[in-house]
Write a protein that holds these residues in place. Structure first.
Motif, PDB file in Angstrom:
ATOM      1  N   UNK A 412       0.852  -1.185   0.000  1.00 31.43           N
ATOM      2  CA  UNK A 412       0.000   0.000   0.000  1.00 31.43           C
ATOM      3  C   UNK A 412       0.882   1.228   0.000  1.00 31.43           C
ATOM      4  N   UNK A 413       1.196   1.717  -1.172  1.00 28.04           N
ATOM      5  CA  UNK A 413       2.040   2.899  -1.306  1.00 28.04           C
ATOM      6  C   UNK A 413       1.146   4.095  -1.589  1.00 28.04           C
ATOM      7  N   UNK A 414       0.877   4.885  -0.568  1.00 20.79           N
ATOM      8  CA  UNK A 414      -0.045   6.009  -0.709  1.00 20.79           C
ATOM      9  C   UNK A 414       0.535   7.151  -1.534  1.00 20.79           C
ATOM     10  N   UNK A 415       1.831   7.071  -1.882  1.00 19.23           N
ATOM     11  CA  UNK A 415       2.410   8.136  -2.692  1.00 19.23           C
ATOM     12  C   UNK A 415       2.030   7.994  -4.163  1.00 19.23           C
ATOM     13  N   UNK A 416       1.470   6.828  -4.521  1.00 17.86           N
ATOM     14  CA  UNK A 416       1.123   6.603  -5.918  1.00 17.86           C
ATOM     15  C   UNK A 416      -0.314   6.998  -6.192  1.00 17.86           C
ATOM     16  N   UNK A 417      -0.572   7.425  -7.408  1.00 20.30           N
ATOM     17  CA  UNK A 417      -1.921   7.843  -7.777  1.00 20.30           C
ATOM     18  C   UNK A 417      -2.865   6.650  -7.803  1.00 20.30           C
ATOM     19  N   UNK A 418      -4.143   6.922  -7.480  1.00 15.40           N
ATOM     20  CA  UNK A 418      -5.127   5.843  -7.420  1.00 15.40           C
ATOM     21  C   UNK A 418      -5.323   5.187  -8.786  1.00 15.40           C
ATOM     22  N   UNK A 419      -5.149   5.934  -9.877  1.00 13.76           N
ATOM     23  CA  UNK A 419      -5.369   5.388 -11.219  1.00 13.76           C
ATOM     24  C   UNK A 419      -4.111   4.871 -11.867  1.00 13.76           C
ATOM     25  N   UNK A 420      -3.205   4.327 -11.075  1.00  9.86           N
ATOM     26  CA  UNK A 420      -1.906   3.942 -11.623  1.00  9.86           C
ATOM     27  C   UNK A 420      -1.973   2.733 -12.540  1.00  9.86           C
ATOM     28  N   UNK A 421      -3.105   2.011 -12.579  1.00 15.46           N
ATOM     29  CA  UNK A 421      -3.211   0.838 -13.449  1.00 15.46           C
ATOM     30  C   UNK A 421      -3.925   1.157 -14.772  1.00 15.46           C
ATOM     31  N   UNK A 422      -4.140   2.444 -15.045  1.00 21.50           N
ATOM     32  CA  UNK A 422      -4.885   2.806 -16.250  1.00 21.50           C
ATOM     33  C   UNK A 422      -4.013   2.794 -17.507  1.00 21.50           C
ATOM     34  N   UNK A 423      -2.689   2.935 -17.353  1.00 23.23           N
ATOM     35  CA  UNK A 423      -1.799   2.914 -18.511  1.00 23.23           C
ATOM     36  C   UNK A 423      -1.639   1.492 -19.034  1.00 23.23           C
ATOM     37  N   UNK A 424      -1.448   1.375 -20.348  1.00 25.38           N
ATOM     38  CA  UNK A 424      -1.262   0.066 -20.977  1.00 25.38           C
ATOM     39  C   UNK A 424       0.141  -0.049 -21.556  1.00 25.38           C
ATOM     40  N   UNK A 425       0.663  -1.280 -21.530  1.00 27.20           N
ATOM     41  CA  UNK A 425       2.008  -1.551 -22.038  1.00 27.20           C
ATOM     42  C   UNK A 425       1.979  -2.774 -22.945  1.00 27.20           C
ATOM     43  N   UNK A 426       2.967  -2.787 -23.847  1.00 25.93           N
ATOM     44  CA  UNK A 426       3.091  -3.934 -24.766  1.00 25.93           C
ATOM     45  C   UNK A 426       4.525  -4.453 -24.696  1.00 25.93           C
ATOM     46  N   UNK A 427       4.673  -5.765 -24.915  1.00 28.58           N
ATOM     47  CA  UNK A 427       5.986  -6.396 -24.905  1.00 28.58           C
ATOM     48  C   UNK A 427       6.685  -6.107 -26.222  1.00 28.58           C
ATOM     49  N   UNK A 428       7.861  -5.480 -26.177  1.00 31.73           N
ATOM     50  CA  UNK A 428       8.634  -5.143 -27.364  1.00 31.73           C
ATOM     51  C   UNK A 428      10.029  -5.741 -27.209  1.00 31.73           C
ATOM     52  N   UNK A 429      10.215  -6.933 -27.764  1.00 29.23           N
ATOM     53  CA  UNK A 429      11.483  -7.638 -27.598  1.00 29.23           C
ATOM     54  C   UNK A 429      11.645  -8.070 -26.153  1.00 29.23           C
ATOM     55  N   UNK A 430      12.692  -7.552 -25.495  1.00 25.56           N
ATOM     56  CA  UNK A 430      12.931  -7.916 -24.098  1.00 25.56           C
ATOM     57  C   UNK A 430      12.575  -6.782 -23.140  1.00 25.56           C
ATOM     58  N   UNK A 431      11.754  -5.838 -23.610  1.00 29.65           N
ATOM     59  CA  UNK A 431      11.362  -4.738 -22.736  1.00 29.65           C
ATOM     60  C   UNK A 431       9.877  -4.436 -22.915  1.00 29.65           C
ATOM     61  N   UNK A 432       9.367  -3.518 -22.093  1.00 33.19           N
ATOM     62  CA  UNK A 432       7.977  -3.094 -22.162  1.00 33.19           C
ATOM     63  C   UNK A 432       7.927  -1.638 -22.582  1.00 33.19           C
ATOM     64  N   UNK A 433       6.974  -1.327 -23.463  1.00 34.74           N
ATOM     65  CA  UNK A 433       6.807   0.051 -23.923  1.00 34.74           C
ATOM     66  C   UNK A 433       5.351   0.448 -23.740  1.00 34.74           C
ATOM     67  N   UNK A 434       5.125   1.730 -23.477  1.00 28.86           N
ATOM     68  CA  UNK A 434       3.757   2.226 -23.353  1.00 28.86           C
ATOM     69  C   UNK A 434       3.039   2.093 -24.692  1.00 28.86           C
ATOM     70  N   UNK A 435       1.786   1.618 -24.640  1.00 29.82           N
ATOM     71  CA  UNK A 435       1.035   1.387 -25.872  1.00 29.82           C
ATOM     72  C   UNK A 435      -0.460   1.489 -25.584  1.00 29.82           C
ATOM     73  N   UNK A 436      -1.159   2.244 -26.406  1.00 31.74           N
ATOM     74  CA  UNK A 436      -2.597   2.394 -26.221  1.00 31.74           C
ATOM     75  C   UNK A 436      -3.333   1.082 -26.452  1.00 31.74           C
ATOM     76  N   UNK A 437      -2.731   0.180 -27.216  1.00 35.76           N
ATOM     77  CA  UNK A 437      -3.374  -1.110 -27.509  1.00 35.76           C
ATOM     78  C   UNK A 437      -2.734  -2.254 -26.722  1.00 35.76           C
ATOM     79  N   UNK A 438      -1.832  -1.922 -25.791  1.00 39.01           N
ATOM     80  CA  UNK A 438      -1.142  -2.960 -25.025  1.00 39.01           C
ATOM     81  C   UNK A 438      -2.090  -3.696 -24.094  1.00 39.01           C
ATOM     82  N   UNK A 439      -1.681  -4.901 -23.707  1.00 41.75           N
ATOM     83  CA  UNK A 439      -2.525  -5.727 -22.843  1.00 41.75           C
ATOM     84  C   UNK A 439      -1.930  -5.865 -21.445  1.00 41.75           C
ATOM     85  N   UNK A 440      -0.810  -5.144 -21.162  1.00 40.00           N
ATOM     86  CA  UNK A 440      -0.163  -5.279 -19.868  1.00 40.00           C
ATOM     87  C   UNK A 440      -0.373  -4.034 -19.016  1.00 40.00           C
TER      88      UNK A 440
END
Length: 778
Positions: A412-440
C-alpha cells in the motif's frame, strides 16, 4: 433496571456551570470563586493499611472563604437532580451531610469520606451522583452546584468494534479485533478486561430470503469452528441484568427467517503484545448474488456492558455489505519483469531500488460460460468484444509474502496515484513500452533490496467487489553489479566504498545461531564474534569505522543510510520506519517487526536505528567507537543528529578527576584547575601557589578489570571510601558481570570535577549496542 449515570453529564454540568451560569431565568449569577474546585475521587482508604474499597472526595476550598460556612452534600438525585445549578433552602435542609468549614485552617484542601454513607447504594447502582454546594452566611450570590460521580462497578462498555468485510458472489468474510475494556473507572490505563463474547446479526431487506441456515465458519486464535459447537452459537445472543451475563436462545421462526443471530464466545482480554491473538474471522456462505445485507456486531464485557447495539429495531442502520455478481474476473498466471543484463532471468532495480513488474490485464466477463482463458496472459478470442462480452476491472490488490512472520502483507504505497493501473504496455522484444493497444499493466515496488526473492500475490476486483483468483508468482531480484565480482557469505551483501574497494557487510546487525540479535556485549567480544565467522576467501572482522560510514553515506547521497522517497521530514521517517528514539525495544529485537523501508541502496538494513553498533575506530586511542543510533531516547539529544552516518560516539563512565602532580593550583569560581606553570592572572587556591605532598589527602582504589577467563581487559578506579563502605556487593554492581580485582591504592588530590573515563570503553556494554561484521576479500 440498573441506575447508570453517564460521565458525560458530569463534565457537561461542570462546563455549563462555568460558562453559562448567568443565564438563569431569575437572573442569578453564580460566582466561580464561591465553588469548590479540583475535585477528584480517591479509592484508597484513610487508613493506608486498609485494602478494601473506600470512596473519598478530595477538593480545594473555594477561593472566597470569608463568609464560607461549609459544604452541603447530597447523594443520588432525589433532592438535587443531575442538571440544576441552584438549590433552595428546603433542599439544603434535606442534605445528606453538612461539612463545617474549620475556621482558621491553613490548608487549601479537604477530603470528604463517603464510604459509610454509600454502602446502601453499592450493589444496587453502578454509579452514584454526589452533589456539592458551598454554603455562605452572607446574602451574596452563591456558587453553583458541583457534581462528581462515584463508580461502584464496571459500568464502562468495551471500545467499539470495527468490522472489515470482503465479499463475493454468495458469501462474505468479516474480520474484527478484540476490543479493549476498561475494567475500573478509576484505572483508565487498564484496558485488558475480559470480553465475554459478541452478538452478531445478519439481516436481509428481502423478507422472503431465509438466512437461518447460512454456512458459518469462525476462526479465532484458539482454532476453527464450522458447526457452532465450540466458539459460536446459532440463534443465540448474549443478555445481561444487574448481576448476570448469559447466552440465551432467540426466536428463529418463519417470521424471522430474514435474520441470522449468532453469539460468539471469547472469554479473554485484549492482548497488547501479540495482535494476531485478538483477531476474529467469520465466513458466511449461502447468500444471494448482487444483494444487499447488513451486519451488526457488539462486544460484551464480564459486567454485562455492551459496546453497541445490534437489536432488531436498528439492523437497517448497521454496516451495509453487498454481494458481487456471479462471475469472477479472470487473472493471468505470470508476472513479467525487466531483466538485468548481468543476471539473465532476474529483475533489475533502478538507482532508487525500485522494481517494475508487469502482468497481463485482468478482465471481467459478463457470463458464467465465457470463452476467455487464463494463461501467462489473458487470452480473449476475437469474437469476444469489449463491453459486449467483458469489461475492465476496478482495481488490483498487490501483496507480498513475508517469510519472517509467514503472512501476506498488502503493498500500500499512498504516494502513488489511485489510477496507476490505467496505462497500458506492450511487450517489445525484451522490454515493455507504453502502448494504447497494449494488454499489460504495471506497478512500481519500492524499497527492494538487491538479491531479494519476492513472492507476489495479485488479485483483481471487479466493479461489484468480486475478487479474482490470485496470480501468485515469484520474482528473483538481481543481486547487483557488485555481486558479479564478490560472492558474499550467507547473510552478507556486497558493498562498495570506492572503485577499488569492495567487500561484504552483514545485511542486519549480527545475530547468533538462533537468529537473535547479539547485544549487550563489550567491544572486544564483538571483535571476537566477527573473527570467529568462517568464510572461505574472506577475512571477517568487526567493521571498520570508515567503511561503515562510507556504506551508510552511499557515495555521499544519503545522510542517514536510508532511501526516503516519501514527502516526510527526516525525523518522522527515522521515527516511523527505523525505530530511532522510540523506546521500542521489542521491535528492535524482533526482526519480523522491523520495517523494510529502513534500507540503503545496497540492501543494508537499519543503519540509523534499532541498535547502535560497535566498530573499530580510526585510531589506536579511539578503538572502541559506536556508530548510528538506537531505539533508546537520549535526553537532550534529537534523533536526527544521533542518526547521521557521520556521527560517532565514545562510551565512557564518569569518574572523579584527580591530580598526583605537585603543580600550581588555582580556583576560578567553584572550578579547581591545575597548571604546570604559574599564572599570575589567577587567584591561587587557598593562597597556595602550588601543591605539596601534604595536600594529597584523598584516596582512590584502582582495580584490574578481568573477563570470565581471568584476562585483564582494562583499569578502573573509584573512591576508596565508597569501596570500603559498599564492600563486595557494591563492587559487583560496579563490575556489571566482570571481575574487579583491587590492584593498588593511590593518594591523590581530587579537583572536585567529574571527567569521562574513556578507558571504560574496553569493558562497556549495553542492551542498546550491537554490532555488524564485514567480510574483506583476502
Amino acid at each position: 433496571m440498573r441506575k447508570i449515570f453517564s460521565t458525560f453529564f458530569a463534565f457537561a454540568a461542570l462546563f455549563f456551570a462555568l460558562v453559562a451560569c448567568s443565564d438563569e431565568e431569575e437572573g442569578t449569577e453564580f460566582l466561580f470563586d464561591r465553588e469548590i474546585m479540583e475535585m477528584s475521587v480517591l479509592r484508597s482508604c484513610a487508613d493506608e493499611g486498609d485494602s478494601s474499597a473506600c470512596y473519598r472526595i478530595r477538593y480545594h476550598y473555594p477561593i472566597e472563604r470569608e463568609h464560607y460556612s461549609g459544604l452541603v452534600v447530597w447523594l443520588d438525585t432525589f433532592v438535587v437532580d443531575d442538571t440544576s445549578k441552584a438549590v433552595s433552602s428546603k433542599q439544603i435542609d434535606k442534605a445528606t451531610q453538612f461539612i463545617e468549614y474549620p475556621k482558621g485552617t491553613s490548608s487549601y484542601y479537604d477530603t470528604l469520606d463517603l464510604t459509610d454513607l454509600v454502602q446502601e447504594y453499592i450493589g444496587k447502582y453502578d454509579s452514584l451522583q454526589v452533589a456539592l454546594f458551598c454554603k455562605y452566611s452572607d446574602d451574596k450570590d452563591p456558587g453553583s452546584v458541583q457534581r462528581v460521580f462515584l463508580h461502584f462497578g464496571d459500568d464502562l462498555p468495551p471500545s467499539r468494534v470495527t468490522i472489515f468485510d470482503s465479499v463475493w458472489t454468495n458469501g462474505a468474510l468479516f474480520e474484527w479485533f478484540r476490543p479493549t475494556d476498561q475494567v475500573d473507572f478509576y484505572k483508565p490505563a487498564e484496558l485488558s478486561g475480559e470480553i465475554v463474547g459478541y452478538n452478531v446479526v445478519i439481516y436481509s431487506a428481502d423478507k422472503n430470503e431465509d438466512l437461518r441456515n447460512l454456512k458459518v465458519i469462525l476462526t479465532t486464535a484458539d482454532g476453527v469452528d464450522s458447526t457452532g459447537s465450540k466458539f459460536y452459537r446459532r440463534h443465540s445472543r448474549i443478555r445481561a441484568n444487574t448481576d448476570s451475563v448469559w447466552f440465551d436462545s432467540v426466536s428463529h421462526t418463519d417470521k424471522d427467517k430474514n435474520y441470522l443471530r449468532l453469539s460468539i464466545i471469547d472469554g479473554k482480554g485484549f492482548d497488547a503484545d501479540v495482535d494476531s491473538l485478538n483477531r476474529f474471522r467469520m465466513v458466511i456462505r449461502g447468500l444471494q448474488s448482487k444483494s444487499e445485507y447488513t451486519i451488526g456486531l457488539s462486544a460484551w464485557d464480564a459486567a454485562g456492558n455492551s459496546s453497541g447495539t445490534e437489536g432488531l429495531s436498528t439492523v437497517e442502520t448497521n454496516q451495509l455489505f453487498i454481494t458481487t455478481d456471479s462471475v469472477a474476473p479472470v487473472m493471468p498466471t505470470r508476472i513479467f519483469i525487466l531483466e538485468d543484463s548481468l543476471f539473465p532471468g532476474k529483475a533489475r532495480l533502478d538507482s532508487n531500488n525500485r522494481l517494475r513488474i508487469f502482468w497481463s490485464m485482468s478482465v471481467d466477463p459478463y457470463e458464467v460460460k465465457h470463452p476467455i482463458k487464463s494463461d501467462s496472459i489473458v487470452l480473449i478470442p476475437d469474437t469476444c468484444l469489449f463491453t459486449l462480452c467483458y469489461d475492465t476491472v476496478q482495481t488490483y490488490i498487490i501483496e507480498r509474502y513475508s517469510a519472517l512472520d509467514k503472512n501476506w502483507k498488502i503493498y500500500d504505497d499512498t504516494t502513488l496515484a489511485a489510477g496507476r493501473f490505467s496505462k497500458r504496455y506492450a511487450l517489445d522484444g525484451d522490454t515493455m513500452v507504453a502502448s494504447a493497444t497494449g494488454i499489460f499493466v504495471t506497478d512500481t515496488i519500492r524499497w527492494v533490496s538487491p538479491g531479494d526473492t519476492i513472492v507476489f500475490r495479485i488479485r483483481s476486483k471487479d466493479k461489484s467487489g468480486y475478487y479474482s483468483a490470485a496470480l501468485v508468482d515469484t520474482v528473483y531480484v538481481s543481486p547487483g553489479a557488485h555481486a558479479s565480482e564478490l560472492e558474499c557469505p550467507e547473510g552478507f551483501v556486497p558493498v562498495s566504498v570506492s572503485d577499488s574497494s569492495k567487500f561484504c557487510m552483514e545485511k542486519f546487525e549480527h545475530r547468533n545461531d538462533s537468529g537473535e540479535f547479539v547485544v549487550n556485549v563489550r567491544h572486544s567480544e564483538a571483535v571476537a564474534a566477527c573473527e570467529a565467522v568462517s568464510a572461505s576467501g574472506f577475512k571477517v572482522s568487526l567493521c571498520n569505522e570508515r567503511d561503515w560510514e562510507l556504506v551508510c553515506l552511499s557515495g555521499g547521497s544519503l545522510s542517514y543510510g536510508v532511501l526516503n522517497e516519501l514527502s516526510v521530514d527526516a525525523s518522522s521517517f527515522l521515527f516511523g520506519y527505523c525505530n530511532v528514539g522510540t523506546n521500542d525495544s521489542i521491535s528492535a529485537a524482533d526482526i519480523s517487526k522491523r520495517n523494510p523501508r529502513c534500507v540503503n541502496p545496497a540492501g543494508i538494513r537499519d543503519l540509523p536505528g534499532q541498535y547502535q553498533e560497535w566498530v573499530i575506530g580510526k585510531s589506536e586511542d579511539t578503538v572502541a567507537v559506536v556508530k548510528g543510533s538506537s531505539f533508546k531516547i537520549y535526553n537532550g539529544l534529537d534523533r536526527e543528529s544521533l542518526a547521521y552516518c557521520t556521527n560517532r560516539s565514545f562510551p565512557y563512565f564518569t569518574r572523579p578527576a584527580y591530580s598526583t602532580d605537585t603543580i600550581f593550583l588555582y580556583r576560578e569560581g567553584t572550578k579547581v584547575d591545575t597548571l604546570f606553570q604559574a599564572d599570575t592572572s589567577r587567584t591561587p587556591y587557598e593562597k597556595k601557589p602550588y601543591l605539596t605532598m601534604k595536600d594529597f589527602k584523598d584516596t582512590l582504589q584502582f582495580f584490574d578489570v578481568q573477563d570470565s577467563n581471568g584476562n585483564s581487559i582494562g583499569t578502573d578506579y573509584a573512591l576508596y571510601s565508597e569501596y570500603r563502605k559498599g564492600g563486595d556487593a557494591w563492587l559487583d554492581t560496579l563490575a556489571n558481570g566482570l571481575k574487579y580485582v583491587p590492584s593498588e591504592i593511590k593518594v591523590v588530590f581530587l579537583t572536585g570535577e567529574k571527567v569521562p573515563f574513556r578507558l571504560a570503553a574496553s569493558f562497556y556494554k549495553s542492551t542498546t549496542i550491537g554490532f555488524r561484521c564485514c567480510a574483506y576479500p583476502e
